[in-house]
Design a protein around this motif. Structure first.
Motif, PDB file in Angstrom:
ATOM      1  N   ARG A   1     -54.423  33.413 -53.266  1.00 61.76           N
ATOM      2  CA  ARG A   1     -53.867  32.525 -54.373  1.00 61.76           C
ATOM      3  C   ARG A   1     -53.219  33.306 -55.332  1.00 61.76           C
ATOM      4  O   ARG A   1     -52.004  33.052 -55.652  1.00 61.76           O
ATOM      5  CB  ARG A   1     -54.991  31.946 -54.804  1.00 61.76           C
ATOM      6  CG  ARG A   1     -54.485  30.557 -55.806  1.00 61.76           C
ATOM      7  CD  ARG A   1     -55.470  29.740 -56.302  1.00 61.76           C
ATOM      8  NE  ARG A   1     -56.561  30.388 -56.916  1.00 61.76           N
ATOM      9  CZ  ARG A   1     -57.780  29.608 -57.293  1.00 61.76           C
ATOM     10  NH1 ARG A   1     -57.786  28.271 -57.318  1.00 61.76           N
ATOM     11  NH2 ARG A   1     -58.860  30.125 -57.748  1.00 61.76           N
ATOM     12  N   ALA A   2     -53.754  34.298 -55.824  1.00 62.56           N
ATOM     13  CA  ALA A   2     -53.225  35.476 -56.583  1.00 62.56           C
ATOM     14  C   ALA A   2     -51.741  35.990 -56.144  1.00 62.56           C
ATOM     15  O   ALA A   2     -50.685  35.837 -56.820  1.00 62.56           O
ATOM     16  CB  ALA A   2     -54.066  36.494 -57.144  1.00 62.56           C
ATOM     17  N   ASN A   3     -51.619  36.310 -54.970  1.00 60.59           N
ATOM     18  CA  ASN A   3     -50.506  36.764 -54.302  1.00 60.59           C
ATOM     19  C   ASN A   3     -49.466  35.684 -54.238  1.00 60.59           C
ATOM     20  O   ASN A   3     -48.245  36.000 -54.575  1.00 60.59           O
ATOM     21  CB  ASN A   3     -50.909  37.315 -52.905  1.00 60.59           C
ATOM     22  CG  ASN A   3     -51.543  38.638 -52.839  1.00 60.59           C
ATOM     23  OD1 ASN A   3     -51.515  39.334 -53.810  1.00 60.59           O
ATOM     24  ND2 ASN A   3     -52.399  38.953 -51.616  1.00 60.59           N
TER      25      ASN A   3
ATOM     26  N   ARG B   1     -45.716  35.633 -55.915  1.00 55.09           N
ATOM     27  CA  ARG B   1     -44.403  35.532 -55.233  1.00 55.09           C
ATOM     28  C   ARG B   1     -43.694  34.344 -55.760  1.00 55.09           C
ATOM     29  O   ARG B   1     -42.578  34.280 -55.663  1.00 55.09           O
ATOM     30  CB  ARG B   1     -44.654  35.314 -53.788  1.00 55.09           C
ATOM     31  CG  ARG B   1     -45.226  36.568 -52.941  1.00 55.09           C
ATOM     32  CD  ARG B   1     -44.985  36.047 -51.513  1.00 55.09           C
ATOM     33  NE  ARG B   1     -45.877  34.741 -51.079  1.00 55.09           N
ATOM     34  CZ  ARG B   1     -47.070  34.857 -50.788  1.00 55.09           C
ATOM     35  NH1 ARG B   1     -47.963  35.760 -50.809  1.00 55.09           N
ATOM     36  NH2 ARG B   1     -47.622  33.592 -50.514  1.00 55.09           N
ATOM     37  N   ASN B   2     -44.410  33.442 -56.286  1.00 54.41           N
ATOM     38  CA  ASN B   2     -43.852  32.230 -56.801  1.00 54.41           C
ATOM     39  C   ASN B   2     -43.235  32.373 -58.281  1.00 54.41           C
ATOM     40  O   ASN B   2     -42.988  31.278 -58.832  1.00 54.41           O
ATOM     41  CB  ASN B   2     -44.732  30.906 -56.581  1.00 54.41           C
ATOM     42  CG  ASN B   2     -44.778  30.515 -55.193  1.00 54.41           C
ATOM     43  OD1 ASN B   2     -44.036  30.774 -54.432  1.00 54.41           O
ATOM     44  ND2 ASN B   2     -46.018  30.068 -54.650  1.00 54.41           N
ATOM     45  N   GLY B   3     -43.704  33.358 -58.861  1.00 51.52           N
ATOM     46  CA  GLY B   3     -43.281  33.747 -60.102  1.00 51.52           C
ATOM     47  C   GLY B   3     -44.205  32.861 -61.414  1.00 51.52           C
ATOM     48  O   GLY B   3     -43.728  32.628 -62.387  1.00 51.52           O
TER      49      GLY B   3
END
Length: 113
Positions: free
Chosen positions: A71-73, A77-79
């Protein structure tokens, strides 16, 4: 005991050899939501005077840690500027995220297994 039955079953499937101290960790893994195997299994074995067979019970996949890391990654990625809640990602939340439903009774060892 159930632990000895588990050990015998793992051996019958050639997943564990010898004293269980070393085995091929690529063949199987236990998975848990949090710290059950880290805490509860040792405490219960000591309390009941049970022998815990095999080092394979000292290694597991912590689904909560994996879920939080993924979830953190995804947030990176989604800013996403503000991180999601750092509260524990419990089993029901993880299942909801993947559009799955829990079957059985929560915190029931027979259903968990």
């Amino acid at each position: 005991t159930v632990l000895h039955e588990l050990d015998a079953w793992l051996r019958s499937k050639d997943l564990v050899e010898g004293g269980g101290a070393t085995h091929d960790f690529t063949k199987f893994a236990f998975a848990t939501d949090g710290w059950d195997l880290d805490h509860f299994l040792d405490v219960e074995c000591r309390r009941k005077g049970l022998y815990k067979p095999g080092a394979y019970l000292d290694r597991w996949v912590d689904l909560e840690k994996v879920f939080k890391a993924k979830r953190a990654n995804a947030d990176d990625r989604n800013g996403r500027k503000k991180p999601r809640s750092s509260r524990r990602a419990n089993l029901l939340a993880m299942l909801r995220h993947h559009k799955l439903q829990f079957e059985g009774r929560l915190h029931c060892g027979a259903d968990d297994a």
